[in-house]
Structure formats: C-alpha cells, structure tokens
Design an enzyme around this catalytic site. Structure first.
Site, short mmCIF file in Angstrom:
data_model
loop_
_atom_site.label_atom_id
_atom_site.label_comp_id
_atom_site.label_asym_id
_atom_site.label_seq_id
_atom_site.Cartn_x
_atom_site.Cartn_y
_atom_site.Cartn_z
N GLY A 72 1.10 -0.88 0.50
CA GLY A 72 0.07 0.16 -0.11
C GLY A 72 0.72 1.19 -0.14
N SER A 75 2.89 0.88 3.77
CA SER A 75 2.89 0.07 3.92
C SER A 75 3.23 -1.43 3.06
CB SER A 75 2.17 -0.30 5.18
OG SER A 75 1.17 -1.40 5.16
N LYS A 90 3.85 -6.56 9.07
CA LYS A 90 3.05 -4.65 8.06
C LYS A 90 4.82 -4.04 8.31
CE LYS A 90 0.21 -1.13 7.61
NZ LYS A 90 -1.55 -0.48 8.32
N ASP A 187 -11.65 2.76 6.66
CA ASP A 187 -11.18 1.99 5.78
C ASP A 187 -11.44 1.06 5.55
OD1 ASP A 187 -9.87 2.66 3.35
OD2 ASP A 187 -7.95 1.97 3.83
#
Length: 424
Positions: A72, A75, A90, A187
């Site tokens: 993303g 990350s 992550k 989100d």
C-alpha cells in the site's frame, strides 16, 4: 490497493528488503556497542520519542521475513515467521525508522496501541511490534487472502447469497465491537477484509487510518475513495486548516458499499476513476441495485443513506442480518426436505390405513359373539369403527329383542298350569 508482481519482481523485492533489514540490524548492533541506539539517533533527528508499552514489542532476532504478499502507500506486508509461527509482517514506509517523519511515527504508534487493545474473533489478532530498525506490526497470518482477491478469482460469478450474508455478518459484528469500544475504522473495503484458510470466516484488518471516535479531530478524505462516505469527501476545497466533522456512521456507509460489492461481485462505479466515483457518491448517486436481493435491499439503502443520522447502528445491522439468515435457512430447509416430508406423509397414511383395517376386522370378530353377551351395552360411534360395529349388529339385535318376550310367555303359561293342578 494491493498490486500484483511477477515471481522475478517478488524475488528481487524480497531480497532487497531482506538485505536492507539485515544491514540495519548490523548497523544497530554496531551502534549499540558504541553506546548509540537507533532510538537515540531518531530522537536526535526529530525529537520524537515512542510511547509504546515494552510488553508489546518483540525481539527482532526471532523474526524472519519471507515473501511480499501485499503493498500500500503506507506499508508493505510480508509473510514471515515469529518463533517458528507463521505471521503477517506489516513494515511501515520508509523502511528505516530514522528516515520516518514524526507524523509517520505517531501514526504507527497509534495503530499499535489501537490494534493491541482489540480482542474479537472477527478482527485480525495482534502479536507484537518493533520500532527499530524498522517500524513493523506483526499479526496472525490469514491464509485465505483478502476478500478483494477472492472476489477477483471467481469473477464473473459470485459467492452464494448465504455465504455473502455470513461474511457481512462477520464484518458487522467486528464493527459493532469496534464502535462499542470507541474506534472507527475509516477504511472499510474488500482489500482490508481477510479470509480464514477455510474461507468460512472474514476478519477486519489494517488499522492504519483507524481513530478514536472524537468528532472534532476527524480530518477529511480518510480512506479509499470508492468506499468513502459522502461526508468525508469535499466537493469544494476546504479553507486551509479546516477539518471535516463526522462520526462512526461513516463506517456504516462503507459497509453498505462493501456489501453491495460482495453480493454483486462488482466494483462500484467501475467506469469512473477513484476520485470521480467519490464525487458521484457525494452527489447522492449510488451503485445500481438492479437484480439485488429484495430482502436485503432495505438494509443496504438505509446503510448508504446520504444523511448519516438516518443510517443504522451496527447493533441493528447485526440483528437484521441474523433475521435474514434465519429466514434464508428456513426457506432452504423447506425446499431441500419438501419431497422427504411428502414421502413421510404417504407412509404415515398407509400405516394408518393398515391399522384402521386391522381394528375394523378385530371389531367385526368380536361382534360375532354379541348374542352370548346379553348384558353388553353398545354405544353409537360416528367413526368408521362405529359404522362397522353398527353394520354387524343390525341383524342380531332384533332377534334378541323378539326372543326374550317369547320365553316370558312360555314361563307364564307353565306357572298357570301348575296353579290349576294345585287348585283342583
């Protein structure tokens, strides 16, 4: 949105990341030997000091990084192992903590604190975090992949309605828990919903944009345009420093778009670019509901209502989905077992007929002995059994009634003869 990579690109990216990671560890060890830690360097650069409970931090030496499984703007996610246990790692960008801005560090710290305090079966489980040499969040690894990936793999078909509703129920239960604990996700989208290995359940993941439910601190346009609530999107530029005021009902709107995408297996406003899709929704346009299940349509439309106050709470959504699923199961059971019930009914009727026939036969045999039982009382019966008895008795009772008076007359004549004899 996660990107796809070729095996060559993946290998190159993973090797570079591993090299950087091990070099960072080496540099960290050398600095520690010289009395200089990464935290000291970071603090010297921008003055930011992490305020994370030490019990939430894990030992990097026990962490192994494997292949990249997602990426993303904030990350990169890797498959890895922690103490021989498969995990998802992550890694926050930039990859070295000392290169990150104070805002980036604060965002990472907020995500760690929020996720570490969550304990729900439909939310990805937090394992630990690291702050040096890289900022990383370690969670359970969900082998089923993202909902987005699974929907793409079966396109143009879709999951069964039953499966879609079960997924929607899992998501809504997770959101009900989050809202009850003062957290809004901001989100919610198929890419942030992960399936278990057996593909039976779904869990909410990625709390990078999650915040505590404090309206006056909510900034605008957090999340992903296609799934963003209209109140988060500004059709006109805001004055410098201005902020949008919204609450947890923004998640309810995103949930509605996710549910629509899940059932239809389509991207909302696919023909429009991300920004224009958000603009359309801000102008009260919604994805087409042609062919959408009628039983679920009222829930969908209430969840994506333009007025946040008119949208239901997740508590109501959970109850509504449970009721719809219960009705679906009931209808399914009737449909599947209808033929079986008909067969059972026929068998029952046949058995009843046999029993009735046997009973009538036995009654008829008993009725043949009625003349020998002069004192037996026979009661009328309107049923079939009664009719059989009545038919058996019709030829017997008159004879009994007629014979009794004849016997009495003979006896009387006999007594009269005796009287005459004694009198003479």
């Amino acid at each position: 949105m996660a990107k796809e990579y070729s095996s060559q690109q993946l290998s190159f990216s993973v090797s570079n990341t591993m090299l950087l990671f091990h070099l960072s560890l080496t540099c960290s060890s050398q600095n520690d030997e010289n009395g200089i830690s990464v935290d000291d360097v970071s603090d010297f650069d921008d003055g930011f000091v992490f305020d994370i409970d030490p019990c939430l931090l894990v030992n990097c030496d026990k962490l192994d990084i494997g292949e990249m499984i997602g990426e993303g703007s904030y990350s990169i996610v890797y498959k890895g192992w922690y103490e021989s246990r498969p995990v998802a790692i992550k890694m926050i960008l930039p990859q070295r903590t000392k290169d990150a801005t104070p805002e980036c560090k604060a965002k990472f710290q907020r995500e760690v604190k929020l996720l570490s305090g969550i304990d729900h079966r439909n939310v990805v489980k937090f394992i630990g975090a690291t702050v040096k040499p890289s900022m990383m969040i370690i969670t359970e690894l969900l082998e089923g992949g993202s909902l987005q990936k699974n929907l793409k793999s079966i396109y143009p078909t879709a999951f069964s309605l039953e499966q879609c509703l079960n997924y929607a129920l899992d998501i809504s239960q997770a959101m009900e828990y989050l809202h009850a604990n003062g957290i809004i996700h901001r989100d919610l989208k198929p890419g942030n919903l992960l399936l278990t290995e057996d593909k039976i359940n779904v869990k909410v993941a990625d709390f990078g944009t999650a915040r505590e439910d404090i309206c006056d601190e909510m900034t605008c346009e957090a999340g992903t345009y296609r799934y963003m609530a209209p109140e988060l999107f500004s059709k006109d530029p805001l004055p410098k420093g201005a902020k949008k005021s919204y609450d947890r009902k923004a998640d309810v709107y995103s949930f509605a778009i996710v549910m629509w995408s899940l059932i239809k297996n389509q991207t909302p406003f696919k023909e429009r670019k991300d920004f224009m899709a958000a603009y359309a929704m801000a102008n009260n346009m919604r994805p087409s509901v042609d062919g959408f299940p009628k039983d679920i349509l009222p829930l969908l439309q209430s969840c994506w209502d333009d007025d946040p106050k008119l949208r239901p709470e997740f508590t109501e959504i959970v109850e509504t989905l449970k009721r719809i699923l219960q009705n679906l199961y009931s209808t399914k059971n009737i449909s599947e077992h209808g033929d079986i019930k008909e067969v059972d009914s026929k068998i029952h009727e046949e058995e009843s007929a046999k029993t009735l026939s046997t009973t009538s036969l036995e009654s008829s045999k008993k009725n043949e002995n009625i003349p020998k039982l002069e004192n037996e009382t026979i009661k009328p019966n309107d049923g079939t059994h009664g009719k059989s008895q009545s038919q058996s008795h019709n030829g017997i009772l008159p004879a009994l009634v007629q014979r009794k008076p004849k016997k009495k007359n003979k006896i009387n004549r006999l007594f009269s003869c005796f009287r005459c004899c004694f009198a003479s």
